[in-house]
Design an enzyme around this catalytic site. Structure first.
Site: not given
Length: 374
Positions: A71, A133
């Site tokens: 991400d 994350e």
């Protein structure tokens, strides 16, 4: 494929934190399988985001994890010189969202994967790629729980956050919480008939400010800047108009803790402060948004020595930001941070990485594979 070409593919996926990530997961999984690697796709509880675990070499022997997140933060800045989800090359620089944080490391690991498959690895290399994350390491705990069912527990983990390819042994832990106070609305001319949620929240905020001040008195760890744990109120909202008693107030609070201090323990007194308001008729909720522990790897740990030898650079003692490394260490896997790029370029317009940084990282990983084959 070269690391540059793989990075171009990875950046083209707008895998923004908190959003579905099937496209990038499928591409990486197909690429890894095409080179003979064993791939596990692990759907998270959200139902639309997955972690990936890739193994090259013997599963029944302890090995090394190359860890990274798929991400990226949103790219809504107005001053991008080009589309953030496509690579723009300018000399040695490659611009795009996630180039440094941290699709550059993913590209290097994937570029090295065919090299790993050709090596007589005595110990395996695992690629552990996570989601969300950037929302406080929300995806990787689900993957870490799954690892013992997929292979022998690895004994080392390299988290490839941008560090200029200098290994980092420690970082602070973090916990974030959202406190909600519900009161009773009414006309501001009759405060006796309402319950002002903002006024009530002020008691919690005062506790937070006092706690933050107390933390500056220690305990201390000189490896960090600042050398103590910290706490702050980062966001607050409430109220509709100046002549309406506010019936709702919400505050987001975070704590960052030095090694040996539980981040959640720093916020817990604010839970008690919110619950104390209930005797006055307020409704309160306390929701943990995210939590991960600090990382602390010994200066003489085998992984510290290995990274010194692989990079030729003395590992850095600590940084104040956090990563997934603390969670891997808490699971019994020695962990360290080391990746290409610069954290100072992350989370801003015109993020970039250089071709030389990518090449150096791939070379480091190939040399790691050779170590595991010796």
């Amino acid at each position: 494929m070269a690391e540059f070409d793989i990075l171009e593919q990875l950046v083209s996926f707008s895998s923004v934190v908190g959003q579905p990530n099937a496209d990038i997961v499928h591409w990486i999984a197909d690429y890894a399988r095409s080179h003979g690697a064993e791939v596990t796709t692990a759907l998270g509880p959200e139902g639309d985001r997955s972690n990936l675990f890739v193994t090259i070499g013997p599963r029944d022997i302890s090995g090394v994890i190359l860890s990274g997140h798929m991400d990226v933060v949103p790219a809504g800045e107005s001053d991008w010189a080009s589309g953030p989800f496509s690579i723009r090359a300018d000399g040695d620089r490659l611009y795009g969202r996630g180039t440094s944080d941290m699709k550059g490391f993913l590209a290097c690991a994937l570029a090295a994967l065919p090299d790993f498959t050709k090596m007589p690895l005595k110990r395996p290399v695992h690629l552990a790629f996570s989601y969300d994350e950037e929302a406080g390491c929300k995806g990787v705990p689900h993957l870490i729980k799954l690892i013992p069912t997929l292979c022998a527990l690895p004994d080392m983990c390299i988290v490839g956050e941008p560090s200029g390819l200098r290994a980092i042994r420690a970082h602070k832990g973090k916990a974030a919480a959202r406190i909600t106070v519900k009161g009773r609305s009414g006309h501001s001319s009759r405060p006796d008939q309402g319950l002002n949620a903002i006024h009530a929240m002020i008691e919690i905020l005062a506790s937070a400010v006092n706690a933050a001040s107390a933390l500056t008195q220690g305990p201390f760890d000189s490896n960090f800047e600042p050398p103590y744990s910290s706490l702050q109120v980062g966001k607050i909202s409430g109220g509709q108009a100046v002549n309406i008693i506010p019936d709702l107030c919400v505050a987001d609070i975070e704590a960052r803790a030095i090694a040996g201090v539980s981040p959640a323990s720093l916020i817990e007194p604010l839970r008690w402060a919110s619950e104390a308001l209930r005797v006055h008729g307020f409704e309160t909720t306390f929701d943990m948004l995210s939590e991960y522990p600090a990382l602390s790897l010994a200066v003489d740990a085998p992984l510290t020595t290995l990274m010194h030898e692989l990079t030729g650079i003395e590992p850095l003692a600590a940084v104040s930001y956090g990563t997934e490394a603390g969670l891997y260490q808490a699971a019994g896997i020695d962990s360290i941070i080391c990746g290409p790029g610069d954290i100072a370029r992350a989370h801003k317009a015109n993020e970039f990485i250089t071709r030389d940084e990518l090449s150096a990282c791939r070379s480091m990983l190939v040399n790691l594979g050779k170590r595991l084959s010796a």
